[in-house]
Design a protein around this motif. Structure first.
Motif, PDB file in Angstrom:
ATOM      1  N   PHE A  40      75.426 117.344  56.151  1.00  0.00           N
ATOM      2  CA  PHE A  40      76.738 117.300  55.496  1.00  0.00           C
ATOM      3  C   PHE A  40      76.675 116.475  54.210  1.00  0.00           C
ATOM      4  O   PHE A  40      77.130 116.920  53.148  1.00  0.00           O
ATOM      5  CB  PHE A  40      77.792 116.721  56.454  1.00  0.00           C
ATOM      6  N   LEU A  41      76.115 115.272  54.315  1.00  0.00           N
ATOM      7  CA  LEU A  41      76.064 114.395  53.141  1.00  0.00           C
ATOM      8  C   LEU A  41      75.172 114.978  52.046  1.00  0.00           C
ATOM      9  O   LEU A  41      75.487 114.854  50.862  1.00  0.00           O
ATOM     10  CB  LEU A  41      75.581 113.001  53.547  1.00  0.00           C
ATOM     11  N   PHE A  42      74.068 115.605  52.433  1.00  0.00           N
ATOM     12  CA  PHE A  42      73.184 116.216  51.437  1.00  0.00           C
ATOM     13  C   PHE A  42      73.915 117.314  50.667  1.00  0.00           C
ATOM     14  O   PHE A  42      73.815 117.395  49.440  1.00  0.00           O
ATOM     15  CB  PHE A  42      71.923 116.780  52.094  1.00  0.00           C
ATOM     16  N   VAL A  43      74.636 118.154  51.376  1.00  0.00           N
ATOM     17  CA  VAL A  43      75.372 119.240  50.723  1.00  0.00           C
ATOM     18  C   VAL A  43      76.393 118.667  49.744  1.00  0.00           C
ATOM     19  O   VAL A  43      76.519 119.139  48.602  1.00  0.00           O
ATOM     20  CB  VAL A  43      76.037 120.162  51.771  1.00  0.00           C
ATOM     21  N   VAL A  44      77.101 117.645  50.165  1.00  0.00           N
ATOM     22  CA  VAL A  44      78.102 117.019  49.283  1.00  0.00           C
ATOM     23  C   VAL A  44      77.426 116.392  48.070  1.00  0.00           C
ATOM     24  O   VAL A  44      77.849 116.600  46.920  1.00  0.00           O
ATOM     25  CB  VAL A  44      78.938 115.970  50.056  1.00  0.00           C
ATOM     26  N   LEU A  45      76.368 115.617  48.311  1.00  0.00           N
ATOM     27  CA  LEU A  45      75.680 114.950  47.204  1.00  0.00           C
ATOM     28  C   LEU A  45      75.007 115.956  46.268  1.00  0.00           C
ATOM     29  O   LEU A  45      74.983 115.756  45.052  1.00  0.00           O
ATOM     30  CB  LEU A  45      74.657 113.949  47.753  1.00  0.00           C
ATOM     31  N   ASP A  46      74.469 117.016  46.829  1.00  0.00           N
ATOM     32  CA  ASP A  46      73.841 118.046  46.001  1.00  0.00           C
ATOM     33  C   ASP A  46      74.889 118.778  45.161  1.00  0.00           C
ATOM     34  O   ASP A  46      74.623 119.147  44.012  1.00  0.00           O
ATOM     35  CB  ASP A  46      73.073 119.030  46.878  1.00  0.00           C
ATOM     36  N   ALA A  47      76.071 118.971  45.716  1.00  0.00           N
ATOM     37  CA  ALA A  47      77.139 119.666  44.986  1.00  0.00           C
ATOM     38  C   ALA A  47      77.570 118.889  43.744  1.00  0.00           C
ATOM     39  O   ALA A  47      77.986 119.492  42.751  1.00  0.00           O
ATOM     40  CB  ALA A  47      78.334 119.905  45.903  1.00  0.00           C
ATOM     41  N   VAL A  48      77.464 117.580  43.802  1.00  0.00           N
ATOM     42  CA  VAL A  48      77.843 116.771  42.641  1.00  0.00           C
ATOM     43  C   VAL A  48      76.658 116.511  41.707  1.00  0.00           C
ATOM     44  O   VAL A  48      76.768 115.754  40.747  1.00  0.00           O
ATOM     45  CB  VAL A  48      78.511 115.433  43.043  1.00  0.00           C
ATOM     46  N   GLY A  49      75.527 117.134  41.998  1.00  0.00           N
ATOM     47  CA  GLY A  49      74.375 117.066  41.100  1.00  0.00           C
ATOM     48  C   GLY A  49      73.454 115.882  41.301  1.00  0.00           C
ATOM     49  O   GLY A  49      72.702 115.520  40.390  1.00  0.00           O
ATOM     50  N   THR A  50      73.480 115.288  42.446  1.00  0.00           N
ATOM     51  CA  THR A  50      72.649 114.107  42.704  1.00  0.00           C
ATOM     52  C   THR A  50      71.172 114.437  42.842  1.00  0.00           C
ATOM     53  O   THR A  50      70.314 113.620  42.528  1.00  0.00           O
ATOM     54  CB  THR A  50      73.137 113.395  43.983  1.00  0.00           C
ATOM     55  N   PHE A  51      70.860 115.635  43.320  1.00  0.00           N
ATOM     56  CA  PHE A  51      69.469 116.037  43.547  1.00  0.00           C
ATOM     57  C   PHE A  51      69.086 117.153  42.584  1.00  0.00           C
ATOM     58  O   PHE A  51      69.147 118.335  42.926  1.00  0.00           O
ATOM     59  CB  PHE A  51      69.275 116.501  45.000  1.00  0.00           C
ATOM     60  N   PRO A  52      68.673 116.802  41.372  1.00  0.00           N
ATOM     61  CA  PRO A  52      68.330 117.841  40.383  1.00  0.00           C
ATOM     62  C   PRO A  52      67.088 118.630  40.798  1.00  0.00           C
ATOM     63  O   PRO A  52      66.146 118.081  41.371  1.00  0.00           O
ATOM     64  CB  PRO A  52      68.069 117.049  39.102  1.00  0.00           C
ATOM     65  N   SER A  53      67.107 119.906  40.517  1.00  0.00           N
ATOM     66  CA  SER A  53      65.983 120.777  40.887  1.00  0.00           C
ATOM     67  C   SER A  53      64.762 120.551  40.002  1.00  0.00           C
ATOM     68  O   SER A  53      63.683 121.031  40.307  1.00  0.00           O
ATOM     69  CB  SER A  53      66.412 122.243  40.834  1.00  0.00           C
ATOM     70  N   THR A  54      64.929 119.810  38.916  1.00  0.00           N
ATOM     71  CA  THR A  54      63.801 119.531  38.026  1.00  0.00           C
ATOM     72  C   THR A  54      62.920 118.395  38.542  1.00  0.00           C
ATOM     73  O   THR A  54      61.795 118.239  38.078  1.00  0.00           O
ATOM     74  CB  THR A  54      64.312 119.167  36.621  1.00  0.00           C
ATOM     75  N   VAL A  55      63.421 117.625  39.493  1.00  0.00           N
ATOM     76  CA  VAL A  55      62.658 116.508  40.060  1.00  0.00           C
ATOM     77  C   VAL A  55      61.935 117.000  41.298  1.00  0.00           C
ATOM     78  O   VAL A  55      62.551 117.527  42.223  1.00  0.00           O
ATOM     79  CB  VAL A  55      63.586 115.325  40.413  1.00  0.00           C
ATOM     80  N   THR A  56      60.614 116.836  41.303  1.00  0.00           N
ATOM     81  CA  THR A  56      59.830 117.266  42.456  1.00  0.00           C
ATOM     82  C   THR A  56      59.467 116.062  43.320  1.00  0.00           C
ATOM     83  O   THR A  56      59.238 114.965  42.818  1.00  0.00           O
ATOM     84  CB  THR A  56      58.550 117.994  42.021  1.00  0.00           C
ATOM     85  N   VAL A  57      59.420 116.326  44.613  1.00  0.00           N
ATOM     86  CA  VAL A  57      59.175 115.259  45.584  1.00  0.00           C
ATOM     87  C   VAL A  57      57.776 115.417  46.166  1.00  0.00           C
ATOM     88  O   VAL A  57      57.421 116.491  46.636  1.00  0.00           O
ATOM     89  CB  VAL A  57      60.241 115.322  46.708  1.00  0.00           C
ATOM     90  N   PRO A  58      56.973 114.351  46.111  1.00  0.00           N
ATOM     91  CA  PRO A  58      55.652 114.432  46.736  1.00  0.00           C
ATOM     92  C   PRO A  58      55.785 114.520  48.256  1.00  0.00           C
ATOM     93  O   PRO A  58      56.801 114.101  48.788  1.00  0.00           O
ATOM     94  CB  PRO A  58      54.978 113.115  46.340  1.00  0.00           C
ATOM     95  N   PRO A  59      54.862 114.991  49.012  1.00  0.00           N
ATOM     96  CA  PRO A  59      53.544 115.477  48.623  1.00  0.00           C
ATOM     97  C   PRO A  59      53.556 116.953  48.249  1.00  0.00           C
ATOM     98  O   PRO A  59      52.576 117.455  47.707  1.00  0.00           O
ATOM     99  CB  PRO A  59      52.700 115.239  49.859  1.00  0.00           C
ATOM    100  N   ALA A  60      54.635 117.675  48.536  1.00  0.00           N
ATOM    101  CA  ALA A  60      54.667 119.125  48.273  1.00  0.00           C
ATOM    102  C   ALA A  60      54.909 119.439  46.804  1.00  0.00           C
ATOM    103  O   ALA A  60      54.708 120.567  46.368  1.00  0.00           O
ATOM    104  CB  ALA A  60      55.745 119.790  49.116  1.00  0.00           C
ATOM    105  N   ASN A  61      55.378 118.434  46.037  1.00  0.00           N
ATOM    106  CA  ASN A  61      55.720 118.612  44.627  1.00  0.00           C
ATOM    107  C   ASN A  61      56.688 119.761  44.417  1.00  0.00           C
ATOM    108  O   ASN A  61      56.515 120.613  43.552  1.00  0.00           O
ATOM    109  CB  ASN A  61      54.456 118.790  43.774  1.00  0.00           C
ATOM    110  N   GLN A  62      57.723 119.793  45.274  1.00  0.00           N
ATOM    111  CA  GLN A  62      58.806 120.757  45.166  1.00  0.00           C
ATOM    112  C   GLN A  62      60.118 119.984  45.135  1.00  0.00           C
ATOM    113  O   GLN A  62      60.187 118.834  45.587  1.00  0.00           O
ATOM    114  CB  GLN A  62      58.791 121.707  46.355  1.00  0.00           C
ATOM    115  N   PRO A  63      61.180 120.605  44.635  1.00  0.00           N
ATOM    116  CA  PRO A  63      62.475 119.926  44.640  1.00  0.00           C
ATOM    117  C   PRO A  63      62.928 119.611  46.076  1.00  0.00           C
ATOM    118  O   PRO A  63      62.557 120.300  47.025  1.00  0.00           O
ATOM    119  CB  PRO A  63      63.423 120.934  43.992  1.00  0.00           C
TER     120      PRO A  63
END
Length: 159
Positions: A40-63
């Motif tokens: 729930f919180l992820f969906v809300v935070l993502d909706a407001v742009g907190t998790f940009p798709s341009t930032v990749t997360v290790p170790p998979a190096n994907q958003p």
């Protein structure tokens, strides 16, 4: 003295049994509650742009994705449940020790968001918040049920 030692062993076994019984239900509920809350919180935070798709997360190096956040929450919650279950078997005051261990692990988990290259501060703060939420749900769920059974054990000892 031998009788007193035997009574202590019996009491410890009874305490472990009392603490283990509610874990069969409390642990899965804690894991599920952590997953749902993070989702729930992820969906809300993502909706407001907190998790940009341009930032990749290790170790998979994907958003960062919803499934990754839920999976991480589930792994952390299961780990907490296993630690609590082990403490109910070996510790004299498992709730107090679990809270200490969980607090230490939470503080150590705060390092992870800072290792994401190029993560904006809003993303880091949001991830730290999600860590606190998962810890709160798991520790709260497990220790609440544990306190109930521990108080019953203390009442029984006093009578």
């Amino acid at each position: 003295m031998n009788q007193q030692h035997r009574n202590g062993d019996e009491e410890r076994a009874e305490t472990a049994t009392l603490a283990w019984a509610p874990l069969r239900w409390t642990a899965p509920v804690a894991v599920l509650a952590a997953a749902i809350t993070v989702a729930f919180l992820f969906v809300v935070l993502d909706a407001v742009g907190t998790f940009p798709s341009t930032v990749t997360v290790p170790p998979a190096n994907q958003p960062l994705t919803l499934s990754t956040a839920i999976g991480t929450a589930i792994v952390g919650a299961i780990g907490g449940c296993l630690v609590f279950a082990a403490l109910t078997r070996v510790a004299e005051s498992p709730i107090k020790q679990f809270r200490r261990i969980a607090s230490g692990v939470l503080v150590l988990s705060f390092v992870t968001p800072f290792t994401i290259p190029g993560a904006p501060i809003a993303m880091i703060v949001s991830l730290l918040f999600l860590h606190v939420v998962v810890a709160g749900v798991v520790v709260g769920s497990l220790t609440y049920r544990g306190i109930e059974y521990e108080s019953k054990r203390i009442e029984k000892m006093m009578t």
